[in-house]
Design a protein around this motif. Structure first.
Motif, short mmCIF file in Angstrom:
data_model
loop_
_atom_site.label_atom_id
_atom_site.label_comp_id
_atom_site.label_asym_id
_atom_site.label_seq_id
_atom_site.Cartn_x
_atom_site.Cartn_y
_atom_site.Cartn_z
N SER A 98 0.83 -1.21 0.00
CA SER A 98 0.00 0.00 0.00
C SER A 98 0.87 1.26 0.00
CB SER A 98 -0.98 0.00 1.18
OG SER A 98 -0.30 0.18 2.40
N GLU A 99 2.00 1.21 0.68
CA GLU A 99 2.91 2.36 0.68
C GLU A 99 3.46 2.60 -0.72
OE1 GLU A 99 7.26 3.30 2.54
OE2 GLU A 99 5.78 2.45 3.92
N THR A 100 3.82 1.53 -1.40
CA THR A 100 4.32 1.64 -2.77
C THR A 100 3.27 2.28 -3.68
OG1 THR A 100 5.68 -0.33 -2.48
CG2 THR A 100 5.25 0.34 -4.73
N LEU A 101 2.00 1.93 -3.45
CA LEU A 101 0.92 2.45 -4.27
C LEU A 101 0.36 3.78 -3.75
CD1 LEU A 101 -0.97 -0.89 -4.95
CD2 LEU A 101 0.47 0.40 -6.54
N LEU A 102 1.05 4.37 -2.76
CA LEU A 102 0.61 5.62 -2.15
C LEU A 102 -0.84 5.53 -1.67
CD1 LEU A 102 2.17 8.08 -4.78
CD2 LEU A 102 3.20 7.24 -2.65
N MET A 103 -1.17 4.40 -1.09
CA MET A 103 -2.52 4.11 -0.64
C MET A 103 -2.64 4.38 0.86
SD MET A 103 -4.37 0.40 -0.85
CE MET A 103 -4.33 0.37 -2.63
N PRO A 104 -3.57 5.23 1.26
CA PRO A 104 -3.76 5.47 2.70
C PRO A 104 -4.18 4.18 3.43
CG PRO A 104 -5.01 7.05 1.37
CD PRO A 104 -4.47 6.01 0.43
N ASP A 105 -3.83 4.09 4.70
CA ASP A 105 -4.17 2.91 5.50
C ASP A 105 -5.67 2.64 5.49
OD1 ASP A 105 -1.49 2.68 6.10
OD2 ASP A 105 -1.69 3.38 8.17
N GLU A 106 -6.47 3.69 5.45
CA GLU A 106 -7.93 3.53 5.44
C GLU A 106 -8.39 2.81 4.18
OE1 GLU A 106 -6.38 6.57 5.92
OE2 GLU A 106 -6.56 6.47 8.11
N ASP A 107 -7.76 3.13 3.05
CA ASP A 107 -8.11 2.45 1.80
C ASP A 107 -7.68 0.99 1.83
OD1 ASP A 107 -9.10 4.87 0.99
OD2 ASP A 107 -7.62 5.20 -0.60
N LEU A 108 -6.51 0.74 2.39
CA LEU A 108 -6.05 -0.64 2.53
C LEU A 108 -7.05 -1.43 3.38
CD1 LEU A 108 -3.87 -2.83 2.08
CD2 LEU A 108 -2.75 -1.98 4.16
N SER A 109 -7.52 -0.83 4.45
CA SER A 109 -8.51 -1.48 5.31
C SER A 109 -9.78 -1.83 4.54
CB SER A 109 -8.88 -0.57 6.48
OG SER A 109 -7.78 -0.39 7.32
N LEU A 110 -10.24 -0.92 3.69
CA LEU A 110 -11.43 -1.19 2.88
C LEU A 110 -11.20 -2.36 1.92
CD1 LEU A 110 -12.57 2.44 1.97
CD2 LEU A 110 -13.76 0.81 3.47
N ILE A 111 -10.03 -2.38 1.31
CA ILE A 111 -9.71 -3.45 0.36
C ILE A 111 -9.64 -4.80 1.06
CG2 ILE A 111 -7.85 -4.33 -1.11
CD1 ILE A 111 -7.35 -1.38 -1.93
N LEU A 112 -9.07 -4.82 2.27
CA LEU A 112 -8.89 -6.08 2.99
C LEU A 112 -10.08 -6.42 3.88
CD1 LEU A 112 -5.13 -5.82 3.98
CD2 LEU A 112 -6.16 -6.78 1.91
N HIS A 113 -11.04 -5.52 3.95
CA HIS A 113 -12.24 -5.73 4.78
C HIS A 113 -11.87 -6.01 6.23
CE1 HIS A 113 -14.48 -5.66 1.03
NE2 HIS A 113 -13.59 -6.50 0.55
N LEU A 114 -10.88 -5.26 6.70
CA LEU A 114 -10.44 -5.31 8.10
C LEU A 114 -10.27 -3.88 8.57
CD1 LEU A 114 -7.61 -8.00 7.77
CD2 LEU A 114 -9.83 -8.35 8.86
N SER A 115 -10.49 -3.64 9.84
CA SER A 115 -10.30 -2.28 10.35
C SER A 115 -8.81 -1.92 10.34
CB SER A 115 -10.87 -2.14 11.76
OG SER A 115 -10.04 -2.84 12.69
N THR A 116 -8.54 -0.63 10.28
CA THR A 116 -7.16 -0.15 10.33
C THR A 116 -6.52 -0.59 11.64
OG1 THR A 116 -7.76 1.74 8.96
CG2 THR A 116 -5.69 1.89 10.17
N LYS A 117 -7.27 -0.51 12.72
CA LYS A 117 -6.75 -0.92 14.03
C LYS A 117 -6.35 -2.39 14.02
CE LYS A 117 -7.95 -1.04 18.91
NZ LYS A 117 -8.96 -0.75 19.93
N THR A 118 -7.19 -3.24 13.45
CA THR A 118 -6.87 -4.66 13.37
C THR A 118 -5.61 -4.89 12.55
OG1 THR A 118 -9.19 -5.30 13.62
CG2 THR A 118 -7.72 -6.93 12.61
N LEU A 119 -5.51 -4.21 11.42
CA LEU A 119 -4.32 -4.36 10.57
C LEU A 119 -3.06 -3.93 11.31
CD1 LEU A 119 -5.50 -3.13 7.07
CD2 LEU A 119 -4.63 -5.40 7.66
N LYS A 120 -3.13 -2.81 12.01
CA LYS A 120 -1.97 -2.33 12.76
C LYS A 120 -1.59 -3.31 13.88
CE LYS A 120 -1.55 2.01 11.10
NZ LYS A 120 -0.40 2.56 10.49
N ASN A 121 -2.60 -3.90 14.52
CA ASN A 121 -2.33 -4.90 15.56
C ASN A 121 -1.67 -6.14 14.97
OD1 ASN A 121 -3.28 -3.36 17.70
ND2 ASN A 121 -5.34 -4.19 17.57
#
Length: 139
Positions: free
Chosen positions: A38-61
């Motif tokens: 997502s960093e390579t694609l300049l994708m905000p964490d919130e967008d990554l969360s939407l794509i993965l259907h997981l909350s940003t908090k869960t992803l960070k954990n």
């Protein structure tokens, strides 16, 4: 050992087969890989969360505890990585691919490709469009 397999898949410029993608997704990929792509694609964490259907908090954990993602999220990460590789190949750089992702594409009925990344089928459509462009169908 799993991380070495993931690194090997991630670092290669060659596409992986659908079979290998599914097998790797079943094993799971590290959340860190998702953030790197997502960093390579300049994708905000919130967008990554939407794509993965997981909350940003869960992803960070997951990232913090070095946990692997579930098979569905892992498949999305791997497909996103394949799109990144194909986009770089077609457009010559990740930056140019990023620009294309955010503009209307003729071959996608003037829709913005980035908006299709939330589903596996949408990623397939974007990949098909990249293939069309690679073979001379300009969008």
């Amino acid at each position: 050992m799993k991380s070495k397999v993931i690194q090997k898949i991630k670092l290669t410029k060659d596409p992986i087969s659908n079979f290998d993608l599914v097998i790797q997704a079943q094993k799971g990929v590290d959340a860190e890989m998702a953030f790197e792509i997502s960093e390579t694609l300049l994708m905000p964490d919130e967008d990554l969360s939407l794509i993965l259907h997981l909350s940003t908090k869960t992803l960070k954990n997951y990232q913090k505890s070095e946990k692997s993602l579930n098979p569905i999220a892992s498949e999305q990460v791997l497909k996103l990585n394949e799109l990144r590789k194909k986009g770089e190949q077609v457009f010559g750089s990740v930056e140019a691919f990023n620009n294309w992702l955010k503009k209307p594409a003729i071959g996608l009925d003037d829709a913005i490709p980035y908006q299709f990344l939330q589903t596996s089928g949408g990623m397939d459509l974007v990949m098909e469009e990249l293939d069309s462009i690679a073979y001379g169908d300009f969008s």
